[in-house]
Enzyme design. Structure first.
Site, PDB file in Angstrom:
ATOM      1  N   LYS A  11     -36.464  20.018 -60.461  1.00  0.00           N
ATOM      2  CA  LYS A  11     -36.474  20.082 -58.818  1.00  0.00           C
ATOM      3  C   LYS A  11     -36.170  18.823 -58.391  1.00  0.00           C
ATOM      4  O   LYS A  11     -36.559  17.738 -59.064  1.00  0.00           O
ATOM      5  CB  LYS A  11     -37.729  20.574 -58.601  1.00  0.00           C
ATOM      6  CG  LYS A  11     -39.182  20.016 -58.623  1.00  0.00           C
ATOM      7  CD  LYS A  11     -39.310  18.850 -57.875  1.00  0.00           C
ATOM      8  CE  LYS A  11     -40.471  18.014 -57.960  1.00  0.00           C
ATOM      9  NZ  LYS A  11     -40.735  16.567 -57.806  1.00  0.00           N
ATOM     10  N   GLY A  98     -40.409  12.381 -61.681  1.00  0.00           N
ATOM     11  CA  GLY A  98     -40.465  12.929 -60.192  1.00  0.00           C
ATOM     12  C   GLY A  98     -39.497  14.257 -60.190  1.00  0.00           C
ATOM     13  O   GLY A  98     -39.241  14.515 -59.180  1.00  0.00           O
ATOM     14  N   LEU A  99     -39.268  14.667 -61.451  1.00  0.00           N
ATOM     15  CA  LEU A  99     -38.576  15.959 -61.485  1.00  0.00           C
ATOM     16  C   LEU A  99     -39.252  17.134 -62.049  1.00  0.00           C
ATOM     17  O   LEU A  99     -38.571  18.144 -62.228  1.00  0.00           O
ATOM     18  CB  LEU A  99     -37.310  15.550 -62.621  1.00  0.00           C
ATOM     19  CG  LEU A  99     -36.563  14.400 -62.156  1.00  0.00           C
ATOM     20  CD1 LEU A  99     -35.368  14.126 -63.314  1.00  0.00           C
ATOM     21  CD2 LEU A  99     -35.634  14.680 -60.935  1.00  0.00           C
ATOM     22  N   GLY A 101     -40.718  18.070 -64.612  1.00  0.00           N
ATOM     23  CA  GLY A 101     -40.244  18.713 -66.095  1.00  0.00           C
ATOM     24  C   GLY A 101     -41.456  19.415 -66.808  1.00  0.00           C
ATOM     25  O   GLY A 101     -41.544  20.476 -67.166  1.00  0.00           O
ATOM     26  N   GLY A 102     -42.741  18.671 -66.516  1.00  0.00           N
ATOM     27  CA  GLY A 102     -43.663  19.531 -67.336  1.00  0.00           C
ATOM     28  C   GLY A 102     -44.383  20.700 -66.492  1.00  0.00           C
ATOM     29  O   GLY A 102     -44.624  21.672 -67.094  1.00  0.00           O
ATOM     30  N   SER A 104     -42.369  22.644 -64.755  1.00  0.00           N
ATOM     31  CA  SER A 104     -41.646  23.573 -65.163  1.00  0.00           C
ATOM     32  C   SER A 104     -41.685  24.144 -66.518  1.00  0.00           C
ATOM     33  O   SER A 104     -41.572  25.489 -66.317  1.00  0.00           O
ATOM     34  CB  SER A 104     -40.139  23.119 -64.841  1.00  0.00           C
ATOM     35  OG  SER A 104     -38.908  24.077 -65.157  1.00  0.00           O
ATOM     36  N   ASP A 136     -47.044  21.442 -58.758  1.00  0.00           N
ATOM     37  CA  ASP A 136     -45.624  21.657 -58.893  1.00  0.00           C
ATOM     38  C   ASP A 136     -45.353  23.060 -59.644  1.00  0.00           C
ATOM     39  O   ASP A 136     -43.950  23.520 -59.545  1.00  0.00           O
ATOM     40  CB  ASP A 136     -44.845  20.683 -59.401  1.00  0.00           C
ATOM     41  CG  ASP A 136     -44.565  19.452 -58.230  1.00  0.00           C
ATOM     42  OD1 ASP A 136     -44.924  19.879 -57.104  1.00  0.00           O
ATOM     43  OD2 ASP A 136     -44.460  18.439 -58.674  1.00  0.00           O
TER      44      ASP A 136
HETATM   45  P1  ATP Z   1     -45.837  14.582 -61.742  1.00  0.00           P
HETATM   46  O1  ATP Z   1     -44.977  14.184 -60.493  1.00  0.00           O
HETATM   47  O2  ATP Z   1     -46.196  16.108 -61.938  1.00  0.00           O
HETATM   48  O3  ATP Z   1     -46.710  13.707 -62.451  1.00  0.00           O
HETATM   49  P2  ATP Z   1     -43.272  14.197 -63.064  1.00  0.00           P
HETATM   50  O4  ATP Z   1     -42.129  15.100 -62.620  1.00  0.00           O
HETATM   51  O5  ATP Z   1     -43.048  12.774 -62.629  1.00  0.00           O
HETATM   52  O6  ATP Z   1     -44.747  14.894 -63.028  1.00  0.00           O
HETATM   53  P3  ATP Z   1     -43.249  15.072 -65.829  1.00  0.00           P
HETATM   54  O7  ATP Z   1     -42.160  14.972 -66.727  1.00  0.00           O
HETATM   55  O8  ATP Z   1     -43.850  16.532 -65.436  1.00  0.00           O
HETATM   56  O9  ATP Z   1     -42.888  14.104 -64.734  1.00  0.00           O
HETATM   57  O10 ATP Z   1     -44.587  14.429 -66.626  1.00  0.00           O
HETATM   58  C1  ATP Z   1     -45.674  13.853 -66.251  1.00  0.00           C
HETATM   59  C2  ATP Z   1     -46.674  13.654 -67.019  1.00  0.00           C
HETATM   60  O11 ATP Z   1     -47.029  14.939 -67.855  1.00  0.00           O
HETATM   61  C3  ATP Z   1     -46.113  12.839 -68.252  1.00  0.00           C
HETATM   62  O12 ATP Z   1     -46.956  11.671 -68.427  1.00  0.00           O
HETATM   63  C4  ATP Z   1     -46.321  13.721 -69.436  1.00  0.00           C
HETATM   64  O13 ATP Z   1     -46.929  12.917 -70.675  1.00  0.00           O
HETATM   65  C5  ATP Z   1     -47.155  14.797 -69.266  1.00  0.00           C
HETATM   66  N1  ATP Z   1     -46.644  16.178 -69.672  1.00  0.00           N
HETATM   67  C6  ATP Z   1     -47.396  17.327 -69.836  1.00  0.00           C
HETATM   68  N2  ATP Z   1     -46.581  18.344 -70.388  1.00  0.00           N
HETATM   69  C7  ATP Z   1     -45.404  17.863 -70.387  1.00  0.00           C
HETATM   70  C8  ATP Z   1     -44.199  18.468 -70.669  1.00  0.00           C
HETATM   71  N3  ATP Z   1     -44.290  19.894 -70.927  1.00  0.00           N
HETATM   72  N4  ATP Z   1     -43.190  18.081 -70.521  1.00  0.00           N
HETATM   73  C9  ATP Z   1     -43.253  16.486 -70.229  1.00  0.00           C
HETATM   74  N5  ATP Z   1     -44.174  15.747 -69.806  1.00  0.00           N
HETATM   75  C10 ATP Z   1     -45.287  16.609 -69.846  1.00  0.00           C
END
Ligand code: ATP
Length: 285
Positions: A11, A98-99, A101-102, A104, A136
């Site tokens: 997102k 900031g996307l 991914g986790g 999602s 999210d």
């Molecule tokens: P947020 O703003 O929710 O912290 P984000 O969008 O910046 O998330 P994500 O890629 O979701 O970044 O990852 C955030 C943290 O979650 C990372 O430090 C990672 O170690 C952890 N994490 C847990 N599960 C996952 C997953 N399935 N994929 C990616 N990262 C994950």
């Protein structure tokens, strides 16, 4: 059914307004989510062994810190599921970027295991599980390109807009953690404008240039204070290259530019040195 393959999308936040701090320590947000076509692939395989995450990305946790693992563990426990699952994550969405991914991935596993394990969870129950895992996650349960997120971002109102946007998405190699950004946030300095309601009519009407000038993120000063140089440079570079609008997504460090078309987005991408950043051309999905 023994296995299931799902796409798990990223997102962007076209607007992110921070309204204040809540008694529970979280911040009260109003945000417009856009789902984009950049995605991970998740493969779920029923097994007689434990819950297992398979992923070759060095920053994705393979145990209980993985949000996808947490979802599987909760469902397995609550429904007394006598089997395990192997969750293979083919990562394309940059991590800690900031996307979301986790988040999602967690939503995909929730929906996938609901089918694979035949749990019959209603939309409301799915939302409860999503909320338990992260703010999210809920957005990704809805089959929509756009939504308004309120509360911690988990209260979703679908926006049934047909607008298709093209972006260049730049994720620099710097790491910025969400908790540090919120710690740095000075609420006295946030703009107190209703940026959501400014953007909504433009987004509904597919008014590209007005969308571009209405992108905004209240976390930007905090993000820039953590990494003062590259963020400003990156934004300037995208504007100079002819972007219609430029904004951080979530708590950064990803920056996205709004382009006029796919061709325009491809020409913007060509200007970026991919040694220091991941650069994608993405569109609304
Ligand atoms: P947020 O703003 O929710 O912290 P984000 O969008 O910046 O998330 P994500 O890629 O979701 O970044 O990852 C955030 C943290 O979650 C990372 O430090 C990672 O170690 C952890 N994490 C847990 N599960 C996952 C997953 N399935 N994929 C990616 N990262 C994950």
């Amino acid at each position: 059914m023994q296995s299931l393959t799902l796409n798990s999308y990223a997102k962007l936040n076209l607007v992110l307004d921070v309204l204040g701090q809540r008694p529970d320590g979280f911040h009260e947000l109003r945000t417009i989510f856009e789902r984009i076509d950049l995605h991970d692939t998740i493969i779920l395989k029923r097994t007689s062994g434990p819950i297992r995450i398979v992923c070759d990305h060095p920053h994705v946790p393979l145990g209980p810190r993985n949000l996808a693992y947490q979802v599987a563990q909760r469902l397995q426990k609550d429904f007394d599921i006598p089997e395990g699952v192997t969750i293979t994550i083919e990562k394309r969405i940059p991590v800690t970027a900031g996307l979301a991914g986790g988040s999602s991935n967690a939503a995909s596993v929730l929906q996938g295991l609901n089918r694979l394990w035949g749990l019959g969870l209603t939309s409301k129950k799915l939302r409860d599980y999503a909320w338990a895992v992260g703010s999210d996650v809920a957005f990704f349960l809805y089959d929509t390109s756009y939504a308004l997120g309120e509360g911690r971002g988990e209260q979703i109102k679908v926006l049934a807009f047909k607008t298709k946007l093209w972006h260049v998405l730049v994720t620099p190699q710097v790491k910025i953690y969400t908790r540090d950004v919120f710690r740095r946030l000075n609420l006295k300095l946030t703009k107190k404008k209703d940026n959501v309601n400014i953007l909504l009519p433009f987004l509904r009407g597919n008014n590209l240039y007005s969308i571009g000038s209405s992108l905004s993120n209240d976390l930007e000063p905090a993000i820039l204070s953590l990494k003062p140089h590259w963020g400003r440079l990156l934004k300037e570079k995208l504007f100079d290259a002819g972007a219609v609008g430029v904004c951080f997504s979530g708590s950064g460090p990803s920056v996205f530019a709004l382009a006029e078309s796919q061709k325009h987005a491809l020409s913007l991408r060509a200007r970026f040195d991919r040694r220091f950043s991941q650069v994608f051309v993405v569109s609304t999905y």
